[in-house]
Design a protein around this motif. Structure first.
Motif, short mmCIF file in Angstrom:
data_model
loop_
_atom_site.label_atom_id
_atom_site.label_comp_id
_atom_site.label_asym_id
_atom_site.label_seq_id
_atom_site.Cartn_x
_atom_site.Cartn_y
_atom_site.Cartn_z
N LYS A 135 0.82 -1.22 0.02
CA LYS A 135 0.03 -0.10 0.00
C LYS A 135 0.85 1.12 0.13
N LYS A 136 0.46 2.11 -0.56
CA LYS A 136 1.04 3.56 -0.64
C LYS A 136 0.50 4.48 0.31
N ASN A 137 1.34 5.47 0.69
CA ASN A 137 0.43 6.51 1.59
C ASN A 137 1.51 7.63 1.29
N PRO A 138 0.84 9.07 1.49
CA PRO A 138 1.66 10.11 1.18
C PRO A 138 2.77 10.27 2.23
N ALA A 139 4.10 10.64 1.73
CA ALA A 139 5.21 10.65 2.54
C ALA A 139 4.95 11.84 3.52
N THR A 140 4.33 12.89 3.03
CA THR A 140 4.53 14.12 3.91
C THR A 140 3.64 13.84 5.22
N CYS A 141 2.90 12.83 5.37
CA CYS A 141 1.87 13.02 6.66
C CYS A 141 2.26 11.69 7.30
N LEU A 149 12.12 11.66 3.82
CA LEU A 149 12.46 12.92 3.14
C LEU A 149 13.55 13.73 3.74
N ALA A 150 13.43 13.49 5.07
CA ALA A 150 14.34 14.32 6.08
C ALA A 150 15.65 14.09 5.66
N PHE A 151 15.97 12.71 5.15
CA PHE A 151 17.71 12.21 4.97
C PHE A 151 17.89 12.11 3.70
N GLN A 152 17.01 12.67 2.87
CA GLN A 152 17.13 12.75 1.19
C GLN A 152 18.44 13.47 0.92
N LYS A 153 19.21 12.72 0.15
CA LYS A 153 20.63 13.64 -0.26
C LYS A 153 20.14 14.56 -1.38
N LYS A 154 19.12 14.27 -2.00
CA LYS A 154 18.76 15.56 -3.24
C LYS A 154 17.63 16.19 -2.71
N GLN A 155 17.70 17.49 -2.62
CA GLN A 155 16.64 18.40 -2.11
C GLN A 155 15.73 18.45 -3.39
N SER A 156 15.95 18.17 -4.52
CA SER A 156 15.15 18.38 -5.36
C SER A 156 13.86 17.21 -5.29
N ASP A 159 11.53 19.05 -3.01
CA ASP A 159 10.92 20.30 -3.67
C ASP A 159 9.79 20.00 -4.75
N ARG A 160 10.01 18.74 -5.46
CA ARG A 160 9.20 18.33 -6.47
C ARG A 160 7.83 18.20 -5.60
N ILE A 161 8.07 17.25 -4.45
CA ILE A 161 6.81 16.90 -3.80
C ILE A 161 5.97 18.37 -3.36
N ILE A 162 6.72 19.12 -2.70
CA ILE A 162 6.15 20.48 -2.30
C ILE A 162 5.45 21.25 -3.40
N ASP A 163 6.08 20.94 -4.66
CA ASP A 163 5.64 21.79 -5.85
C ASP A 163 4.08 21.14 -6.28
N GLU A 164 4.09 19.94 -6.11
CA GLU A 164 2.76 19.20 -6.39
C GLU A 164 1.67 19.37 -5.53
N GLY A 165 2.11 19.84 -4.30
CA GLY A 165 0.75 20.07 -3.34
C GLY A 165 0.75 19.22 -2.26
N LEU A 166 0.96 19.72 -0.96
CA LEU A 166 0.78 18.76 0.35
C LEU A 166 -0.62 18.53 0.52
N PRO A 167 -0.86 17.12 0.69
CA PRO A 167 -2.22 16.64 0.75
C PRO A 167 -2.68 16.75 2.34
N ARG A 168 -3.88 17.03 2.62
CA ARG A 168 -4.32 17.01 4.09
C ARG A 168 -4.96 15.80 4.26
N MET A 169 -4.49 14.99 4.82
CA MET A 169 -5.01 13.58 5.32
C MET A 169 -5.78 13.62 6.66
N GLY A 170 -5.00 13.95 7.73
CA GLY A 170 -5.67 14.00 9.12
C GLY A 170 -5.64 15.54 9.57
N PRO A 171 -6.20 15.82 10.67
CA PRO A 171 -6.32 17.39 11.00
C PRO A 171 -4.80 17.99 11.19
N ASN A 172 -3.91 17.13 11.63
CA ASN A 172 -2.58 17.86 11.41
C ASN A 172 -1.49 17.73 10.54
#
Length: 263
Positions: A135-141, A149-156, A159-172
């Motif tokens: 199963k896949k889940n959004p990485a940002t939440c 993501l925090a330990f990615q050596k490539k900032q790109s 950046d690409r994930i942010i550019d595509e928009g951050l999903p709201r899954m839960g209240p936080n």
């Protein structure tokens, strides 16, 4: 859903292309155009077009009038082998972690902007959670996603994930790019991630990084449960146990703590 003629043709081409790749074996690593057309009962023109497409993408290479498998398949097989190794080396460790803490554990990897669970160990008294192997889940939440993501050596990647928009899954769920960046920076410094009410309301997840022999973070060990079961007093103890489990998996993958700092 009704497929259009164009989509049907594309699917058929993909299917035929895969059938061509499956012909190549250790016993018969080389094939000619006529042989392939005859075995798969294809017109030579169709077989020629498919072979040209596979060659252009690096899945086949042509030597004289014969075709052999190309190097693009090596990169795919390398990814599969790596994921299988992570699953194999983490299985017993995650099993013990789950038995010790009484909550469900996962091993997750990053694929694009999402995490994929490659291993899941359910506790004795599980709570219903929307996770399963594959199963896949959004990485940002998710805590595992934020670790990766925090330990990615490539900032790109971030950046690409942010550019595509951050999903709201839960209240936080973090939907502000600056908030996410601050969270990832803090996670990188402290070496673990805690998410509360981010993927789902009333759900807590804690994760720590798994490194390979190159010191790269290739996966995350994560534990998930409800806020009633993982309260503030329990979180700190679980963090230590999850970090220890992730370090054990890392060592099994060839990671030597402090080696790169000493070299």
């Amino acid at each position: 859903m009704v497929l259009t003629k164009k989509k049907t043709a594309v699917l058929q081409s993909v299917q035929k292309g895969l059938q061509i790749l499956k012909l190549f074996t250790i016993e018969k690593p080389e094939w000619g155009l006529t042989e392939i057309a005859n075995v798969l009962q294809l017109h030579k023109s169709t077989a020629s077009r498919l072979l040209s497409d596979l060659e252009a993408e690096g899945f086949l290479q042509k030597e004289g009038r014969k075709y052999t498998l190309g190097f693009s398949l090596l990169s795919i097989s390398g990814v599969v082998t790596s994921h299988l190794e992570i699953h194999r080396e983490s299985k017993d460790i995650v099993k013990k972690l789950v038995a010790d803490i009484g909550e469900t554990g996962h091993i997750a990897i990053l694929e694009g902007k999402e995490i994929t669970y490659v291993h899941k160990m359910v506790c004795v008294d599980p709570v219903p959670l929307l996770s399963s192997i594959g199963k896949k889940n959004p990485a940002t939440c998710t805590s595992a996603g934020k670790i990766l993501l925090a330990f990615q050596k490539k900032q790109s990647v971030v950046d690409r994930i942010i550019d595509e928009g951050l999903p709201r899954m839960g209240p936080n769920s973090p939907t502000d790019p600056e908030v996410l960046k601050q969270q990832l920076s803090q996670i990188n410094k402290q070496g673990y991630a805690v998410c509360i009410d981010e993927m789902h309301e009333n759900v807590v997840s804690i994760a720590a990084p798994v490194r390979d022999y190159t010191d790269e973070v290739v996966a995350a060990v994560a534990v998930v449960g409800t806020k009633e079961r993982i309260d503030d007093l329990k979180i700190n103890r679980l963090i230590e146990m999850i970090i220890e489990a992730a370090n054990e998996v890392s060592i099994r993958l060839g990671y030597i703590p402090g080696l790169l700092e000493r070299s």
